[in-house]
Design an enzyme around this catalytic site. Structure first.
Site, PDB file in Angstrom:
ATOM      1  N   GLU A  61     -46.030  -5.910 -62.373  1.00  0.00           N
ATOM      2  CA  GLU A  61     -45.639  -6.104 -63.716  1.00  0.00           C
ATOM      3  C   GLU A  61     -44.769  -5.105 -64.363  1.00  0.00           C
ATOM      4  O   GLU A  61     -43.857  -5.522 -65.063  1.00  0.00           O
ATOM      5  CB  GLU A  61     -46.874  -6.277 -64.358  1.00  0.00           C
ATOM      6  CG  GLU A  61     -47.667  -7.494 -64.495  1.00  0.00           C
ATOM      7  CD  GLU A  61     -48.531  -7.353 -63.175  1.00  0.00           C
ATOM      8  OE1 GLU A  61     -49.015  -8.473 -62.289  1.00  0.00           O
ATOM      9  OE2 GLU A  61     -48.697  -6.322 -62.566  1.00  0.00           O
ATOM     10  N   ARG A 268     -52.295  -7.313 -50.296  1.00  0.00           N
ATOM     11  CA  ARG A 268     -52.127  -7.310 -51.605  1.00  0.00           C
ATOM     12  C   ARG A 268     -52.989  -6.265 -52.269  1.00  0.00           C
ATOM     13  O   ARG A 268     -52.529  -5.458 -53.187  1.00  0.00           O
ATOM     14  CB  ARG A 268     -52.459  -8.611 -52.150  1.00  0.00           C
ATOM     15  CG  ARG A 268     -52.350  -8.916 -53.839  1.00  0.00           C
ATOM     16  CD  ARG A 268     -51.058  -8.592 -54.137  1.00  0.00           C
ATOM     17  NE  ARG A 268     -51.015  -8.880 -55.474  1.00  0.00           N
ATOM     18  CZ  ARG A 268     -49.793  -8.967 -56.201  1.00  0.00           C
ATOM     19  NH1 ARG A 268     -48.580  -8.882 -55.812  1.00  0.00           N
ATOM     20  NH2 ARG A 268     -49.951  -9.293 -57.522  1.00  0.00           N
ATOM     21  N   PRO A 335     -41.811 -14.868 -55.137  1.00  0.00           N
ATOM     22  CA  PRO A 335     -41.057 -14.853 -53.911  1.00  0.00           C
ATOM     23  C   PRO A 335     -39.654 -14.116 -54.197  1.00  0.00           C
ATOM     24  O   PRO A 335     -38.704 -14.074 -53.467  1.00  0.00           O
ATOM     25  CB  PRO A 335     -40.560 -16.297 -53.639  1.00  0.00           C
ATOM     26  CG  PRO A 335     -40.761 -16.752 -55.134  1.00  0.00           C
ATOM     27  CD  PRO A 335     -41.996 -16.178 -55.935  1.00  0.00           C
ATOM     28  N   ASP A 592     -53.466 -12.092-106.468  1.00  0.00           N
ATOM     29  CA  ASP A 592     -53.337 -11.980-107.992  1.00  0.00           C
ATOM     30  C   ASP A 592     -52.174 -12.841-108.336  1.00  0.00           C
ATOM     31  O   ASP A 592     -51.416 -12.026-108.990  1.00  0.00           O
ATOM     32  CB  ASP A 592     -53.518 -10.339-108.478  1.00  0.00           C
ATOM     33  CG  ASP A 592     -53.388 -10.174-110.004  1.00  0.00           C
ATOM     34  OD1 ASP A 592     -53.772 -11.093-110.819  1.00  0.00           O
ATOM     35  OD2 ASP A 592     -52.900  -9.263-110.642  1.00  0.00           O
TER      36      ASP A 592
END
Length: 664
Positions: A61, A268, A335, A592
């Protein structure tokens, strides 16, 4: 209830998480380092405060986020980005890629206390999360602190969407608190909308099509090119259990036909390195572990790439690339790196995590599908034998990659457009007098900023003051005019403790909450004053606050205007009703709402002011209560001021405009 249960479970699991890091550290000592960051107990450098947080969970990432991070650095050169991750490999990649140009730390565990400390220390203007990092406490606390949250490169497969629906109550903890979601594709956008995600959802493409090579990449490729010269290289990237065995069997069948073939296996997950080494040994193949720092020789059948962050180099050196996680029901892996290097790609059919990329590859005939040992052998032999076919597949894959590039630029533009004004010149100053937020465009030097009325009186900069319950000062500074307001307590307690409030951390203090809310309302293009500065001073168990907001030129409040017997037309009352409807459509609760806090400027535009103790809420009975409060204030002023320019029938005109805004 679900939120409390989630937080309670995380708190109970915190010791388990820390123990997990210690156990992992037996193989990777980095896991026991910087444990304080896992609980947000570390110090934060002052230059990182008030910037933007970008979170990418791990090395893959981080690689994907790199072009976006660089684009954000160019968009906001005066801000320091904080780039976070959760793994040591991701941390190493961040440091190698960005060095001292950003601040880096781990994202803490998603416990309420750790998240609160993390946000209070960094006081970010926005939090950007990559892909699926949707942490409920982080997202909820950002919403409470009015910090915009942006999910970039978002992807959601049909399978994952079913999981979100199955755990719908839990999913809402995250989905209800996203500000902006930038999806990879239209299918992802549709799935998030179908789940009821309330974010502004846009489609910007996939960041991974904008890959930037790491600085050490060229050196690594140069190091391995000579020993691989003359070898045919088959790289199996991101493999999982159940795939390595098939690849090794296929290699054994290919070896007689291709004696120079070298298989590079890149598991992995690091914890499988030793397992894969055992499989290679049991297959009777000669192999080299990359971590041994040896050199590949003609006698080696297999290289086990058991180091992290080098997959790109192996792909560039490959003749054929197999993408793992696809022969088993894992959903496949990205890929795009292989496409970038124009490599012929092999994959199994289980690619639901990257369905669009593989569909596009298949449509372009830039992909070879495999399913078992025979198809692996047949496909690999064909690609190694037919260089023209291999080159054509690789070229088509690369062309497809290039057609889909540009996502980082689109995402940066979308983020900048959403965050709006004042981000680039926002600054935070902290000293013995407290913490100040301010816009450098207005206060070009910190020494120009003061929240003491006496300072501005000495500068002869006071141009007026309000006549309300507590004084608000109108100030001219350079070409700017603003209102300086100190926060006071109301009611009976205000007679005893005039301006001290029970301790809250800086993000949740009265001034900073109003400052952040005004910024958010201006993002919605609602007519509210621009916040210029806010101040927070904590002393023991109490704090004090001040705020500066831009003065609306030529404006009078509704009470003053009607008190001068200047009646509004029916069209103006309807205009005001539509405006209040717009505020309510965005969930703006004004605590308010009265005729003193509604302004009409010289150009006929209405504004709302004084957003102390206001908030963003989901639709509910409070909307009618808001209108009732305004009605009571008009009735009160009519009783106090003879000739007050308001009649009960005017309220019906306002309600007509309000209902028009809701389609009534």
């Amino acid at each position: 209830m679900i939120k409390l249960l989630y937080s309670a479970v995380l708190l109970l699991l915190t010791p388990v998480s820390l123990l997990y890091f210690l156990l992992r550290s037996r193989k990777d000592p980095a896991y026991r380092q910087r444990l304080s960051e896992r609980l947000a107990l570390q110090r934060v450098p002052k230059q990182a405060v008030g910037g933007i947080v970008v979170h990418a969970v791990s090395v893959g990432e981080v690689v994907a986020a790199t072009p976006l991070i660089k684009a954000l650095q160019q968009q906001y050169p005066e801000l320091t980005l904080t780039v976070t991750c959760t793994t040591p490999t991701g941390s190493s990649r961040i440091i190698n890629s960005f060095g001292a140009s950003m601040h880096h730390c781990y994202l803490p565990l998603d416990t309420p206390g750790a998240v609160r400390r993390f946000l209070s220390k960094l006081q970010p203007q926005a939090v950007i999360l990559l892909e699926t990092e949707l942490w409920p406490n982080l997202l909820q606390q950002c919403r409470q602190a009015l910090i915009p949250t942006v999910v970039v490169n978002a992807r959601l497969s049909a399978r994952s969407a079913k999981g979100y629906r199955r755990w719908y109550g839990f999913s809402r903890l995250a989905l209800d608190n996203i500000s902006l979601l930038l999806a990879q594709d239209h299918a992802t956008a549709r799935r998030f909308k179908a789940l009821g995600c309330k974010a502004d959802i846009q489609v910007c493409g996939n960041l991974k099509y904008d890959m930037l090579l790491p600085a050490q990449h060229a050196a690594l490729v140069s190091q391995f090119q000579p020993p691989l010269s003359g070898r045919q290289v088959w790289v199996a990237g991101s493999t999982h259990a159940g795939e390595d065995e098939l690849l090794l069997q296929a290699y054994q069948q290919l070896k007689p036909q291709f004696p120079q073939l070298l298989l590079i296996i890149v598991p992995r997950h690091p914890e499988r390195f030793n397992t894969v080494a055992q499989l290679i040994s049991e297959a009777g193949l000669s192999y080299l572990r990359r971590s041994d720092s040896g050199t590949v020789t003609a006698q080696h059948d297999v290289m086990l790439a058991d180091t992290m962050g080098e997959l790109l180099a192996w792909y560039q050196l490959a003749d054929v690339v197999f993408i793992g996680g696809s022969l088993i029901e894992r959903g496949g892996h990205n890929p795009l790196e292989a496409m970038y290097f124009a490599k012929p790609i092999q994959s199994g059919r289980h690619v639901f995590n990257f369905a669009y990329a593989y569909q596009w590859l298949a449509a372009e005939q830039a992909l070879s599908w495999v399913a078992d040992v025979p198809s692996l052998v047949q496909s690999t032999a064909q690609l190694l034998t037919d260089s023209t076919l291999a080159q054509q597949q690789g070229s088509k894959a690369q062309a497809l990659y290039q057609r889909h590039s540009g996502a980082s630029k689109r995402m940066c533009q979308a983020i900048a457009a959403y965050l709006g004004e004042g981000i680039a010149d926002f600054a935070v100053a902290a000293n013995a007098e407290g913490i100040s937020w301010y816009q450098r465009q207005v206060f070009t030097a910190r020494t120009q900023l003061s929240f003491a009325p006496q300072h501005w009186q000495q500068q002869q900069a006071i141009i007026g003051q309000s006549q309300g319950r507590n004084t608000a000062w109108f100030v001219r500074h350079l070409q700017h005019k603003f209102v300086l307001r100190h926060y006071y307590r109301g009611g009976l307690i205000g007679k005893l403790v005039t301006d001290k409030f029970c301790y809250q951390s800086v993000l949740y203090s009265r001034a900073m909450q109003e400052f952040a809310l005004l910024r958010q309302l201006r993002r919605y293009q609602l007519p509210v004053p621009r916040p210029l500065a806010a101040h927070y001073y904590a002393n023991g168990l109490c704090y004090q606050s001040d705020i500066m907001v831009e003065l609306i030129p030529g404006a009078r409040d509704l009470a003053t205007l009607l008190g001068a017997a200047e009646a509004l037309s029916e069209a103006q009352w309807q205009q005001l009703g539509r405006l209040l409807g717009r505020f309510h459509q965005y969930g703006v609760y004004h605590s308010d709402l009265n005729c003193h806090n509604i302004l009409l400027d010289s150009e006929g535009r209405f504004w709302l002011i004084d957003f102390d103790k206001c908030a963003l809420r989901h639709a509910g009975s409070w909307q009618q209560d808001n209108l009732a409060r305004l009605l009571r204030s008009l009735q009160k002023e009519r009783g106090l001021q003879p000739g007050f320019g308001w009649q009960p029938e005017h309220w019906q005109w306002l309600l007509a405009g309000y209902q028009q805004q809701f389609g009534g």
